[in-house]
Design an enzyme around this catalytic site. Structure first.
Site, PDB file in Angstrom:
ATOM      1  N   SER A  57       0.845  -1.195   0.000  1.00 50.87           N
ATOM      2  CA  SER A  57       0.000   0.000   0.000  1.00 50.87           C
ATOM      3  C   SER A  57       0.873   1.235   0.000  1.00 50.87           C
ATOM      4  O   SER A  57       1.961   1.242   0.592  1.00 50.87           O
ATOM      5  CB  SER A  57      -0.904   0.015   1.233  1.00 50.87           C
ATOM      6  N   TYR A 104      -4.029   4.868  10.505  1.00 44.10           N
ATOM      7  CA  TYR A 104      -3.571   3.739   9.695  1.00 44.10           C
ATOM      8  C   TYR A 104      -2.254   3.152  10.185  1.00 44.10           C
ATOM      9  O   TYR A 104      -1.580   2.450   9.437  1.00 44.10           O
ATOM     10  CB  TYR A 104      -3.436   4.166   8.227  1.00 44.10           C
TER      11      TYR A 104
END
Length: 259
Positions: free
Chosen positions: A149, A161
């Site tokens: 990612s 995150y």
């Protein structure tokens, strides 16, 4: 009656029920390889992926796999081997695409050990040990692609995150080390780092909240969010012979997001 010529180059694509996994499976099949599309909670999605491939003249099957359950991997390999023999008259695969996972953020103060462990089981431990389990049937000269990612790269740091991105960053590092260790078998290992992409992540957030797209597109050099096909085409390239001299790389596929 003569039997059809078997397709001996086969790729396993995990999490192929939708989004990036489905696109990767379709693009790989379009290049002539057979595809094993795995699914966990959405068998109907995997069967749709298989149907799309077959409608275009390709060959594919769907198999169940829970990437968070490493204890099931030996049984999966046995089922996969039987399927390879039955469908393609082979016992090996040319490529493994570790794409299965889940998204969504959770703030550091709200993070629990259970949630953190789930990130770990699905996003890092799962692909790492699935690769180990399937290694004996990956051909010499084969390829492995791990979906990471852009959140694991500098410049795309967003609150909430830390757990997700930590596991994706770990996958990038593991990919680089595996590229070195598996090089003696000429197996190439790369990771890709998609940016914001229109997938089912976060409960179809882009479809449910289209107002957020403009702000993300404004942070992207090419002026839009990613589509699954943008990522799938790069994965198909990386597992093909066209990428035979690329290994140990983490390739950002994000249209210049957060440059």
């Amino acid at each position: 009656m003569n039997s059809p010529t078997p397709t001996t180059a086969v790729a396993v694509v995990t999490g192929a029920s939708a989004g990036i996994g489905r696109s990767a499976a379709i693009e790989i099949a379009a290049r002539g390889a057979g595809v094993v599309a795995t699914y966990n909670s959405r068998p109907e999605g995997a069967e749709e992926t298989v149907a799309l491939i077959r409608a275009a003249g390709g060959r594919a099957i769907a198999l169940p796999l829970d990437i968070g359950r490493t204890d099931t991997f030996p049984a999966f390999r046995e089922e996969l081997t039987r399927a390879l023999e039955s469908e393609w008259q082979t016992t090996t695969i040319q490529a493994l695409v570790n794409n299965a996972g889940f998204g969504g953020g959770l703030g550091f103060e709200e993070m629990t050990e259970e949630a953190f462990d789930q990130y770990y089981r699905v996003l890092l431990r799962g692909p790492y040990f699935l690769t180990q389990s399937l290694l004996p049937i990956i051909r010499e000269g084969g390829a492995i692609v791990n979906t990471s990612s852009s959140s694991a790269r500098p410049g795309d740091t967003q609150a909430g995150y830390s757990g997700y991105a930590a596991m994706k960053a770990g996958l990038v590092v593991a990919s680089r080390y595996l590229a070195q260790e598996l090089g003696e078998r000429r197996i190439r290992v790369n990771s890709i780092a998609p940016g914001p992409t229109r997938t089912r992540i976060a409960d179809d957030a882009f479809d449910r909240y289209p107002e957020i797209i403009g702000g993300i597109a404004a942070k992207t050099a090419l002026g839009r969010i990613g589509e699954p096909a943008d990522i799938g085409k790069v994965i198909a390239f990386l597992v093909s012979d066209d990428a035979a001299w690329i290994t140990g790389e983490d390739i950002q596929v994000a249209g210049g997001y957060a440059l």
